[in-house]
Design a protein around this motif. Sequence first.
Motif, PDB file in Angstrom:
ATOM      1  N   ASN A   1      20.300 -79.820 -38.951  1.00  0.00           N
ATOM      2  CA  ASN A   1      20.399 -78.373 -38.737  1.00  0.00           C
ATOM      3  C   ASN A   1      21.817 -77.989 -38.317  1.00  0.00           C
ATOM      4  OD1 ASN A   1      19.107 -75.693 -38.473  1.00  0.00           O
ATOM      5  ND2 ASN A   1      19.598 -75.957 -36.307  1.00  0.00           N
TER       6      ASN A   1
ATOM      7  N   LYS B   1      24.381 -78.251 -41.249  1.00  0.00           N
ATOM      8  CA  LYS B   1      24.140 -77.229 -42.263  1.00  0.00           C
ATOM      9  C   LYS B   1      24.577 -75.847 -41.789  1.00  0.00           C
ATOM     10  CE  LYS B   1      20.295 -78.954 -45.102  1.00  0.00           C
ATOM     11  NZ  LYS B   1      18.883 -78.710 -45.495  1.00  0.00           N
ATOM     12  N   HIS B   2      24.432 -75.591 -40.480  1.00  0.00           N
ATOM     13  CA  HIS B   2      24.641 -74.240 -39.968  1.00  0.00           C
ATOM     14  C   HIS B   2      25.575 -74.222 -38.758  1.00  0.00           C
ATOM     15  CE1 HIS B   2      21.281 -73.309 -42.577  1.00  0.00           C
ATOM     16  NE2 HIS B   2      20.514 -74.151 -41.908  1.00  0.00           N
TER      17      HIS B   2
ATOM     18  N   ARG C   1      27.094 -70.879 -37.803  1.00  0.00           N
ATOM     19  CA  ARG C   1      26.136 -69.890 -37.314  1.00  0.00           C
ATOM     20  C   ARG C   1      25.637 -70.208 -35.910  1.00  0.00           C
ATOM     21  NH1 ARG C   1      22.272 -69.428 -42.705  1.00  0.00           N
ATOM     22  NH2 ARG C   1      23.926 -68.827 -44.181  1.00  0.00           N
TER      23      ARG C   1
END
Length: 328
Positions: free
Chosen positions: A293, A296-297, A300
């Motif tokens: 996670n 990937k992000h 963010r």
Amino acid sequence: MARARESLIDLDATSYYHCINRCIRRSYLCGDDKYSGNNFDHRRGWLVERIKLLATIFSIDIAAYAILSNHYHLVLKVNRDEALACSDDEVIARWYQLYHGCVLIDRYLAGEVLDEACLLRISEVVSKWRARLYDISWFMRNLNEFIARKANLEDNCTGRFWEGRFKSQALLDETAVLSCMMYVDLNPIRAKMADSLQSSDFTSIQERIKQYKSFQKQQIKLNEDVTVLPQPNSLLPFGKNKDKDSIPFTLFDYLELAEFSGKLILPNKRGSIDSNRPALLKILDIESDSWINTIKHFRRQYANFAGSKTSLIKCAHAHHHSWYKGCA
């Protein structure tokens, strides 16, 4: 609300920073422009060449990079101690590789006898240049301005080439550094521009793998200390020990984690995923689900500061803020 750059770059908190910049035009920074039919892949070479040149002039090392079609990522490590240890003559020599300097410095270099007032002024100028040698803003300025001018000349136009100066994230701890480097190195795979680390063009991971593979071919047998391997001179090396002049992980462990992470991002990739977590995830006590996670992000999950909850709170309080956006 936007913050001043000086509040985002805190070398007392960390020397590692993630920098990003994006092209503002309809045409791509690199790749195919569907409107003109031109291909701009050669501009990625411009960026890599310029980044490596600036790393030899500034006291700023390149830990990771990825050049994509309309933006690029850098993970930089500021070496303030190196800049402060440079002699005045070395500072001048470095600065003159980028700028013409000033008349007073030229007279000093020519061996002219100068009075005390002139020498004091020279000392002030050199001190200013020394501080700029470990200033990320000046590093990025020299990178972005050079590319913008060259692209404008090629496109026969004027105006802005980048959407802004640059965005930055302070990487406050080892886990943040590792996560961000992996996020940057896996960018082409995540964007479906490549299906393997070896085919991820214009990335630091590809450069490191090529160097490693070349070493393997040249050696019939590896030495007992397998962590002592040649690494690209233009990149900040990995080191087993927590040496301030190296990334505090081994190259073997990082490549193992990169291969594992690439398979998580591309589940259809050939080869099975080992059920055992790579060594670095075990050492840093990171679960596989949390890791995938994060890589990937990463952008963010955090804003201008990245790290564990403890690191974020500590840094926020040091800057007289209640909290910084982020999750452990």
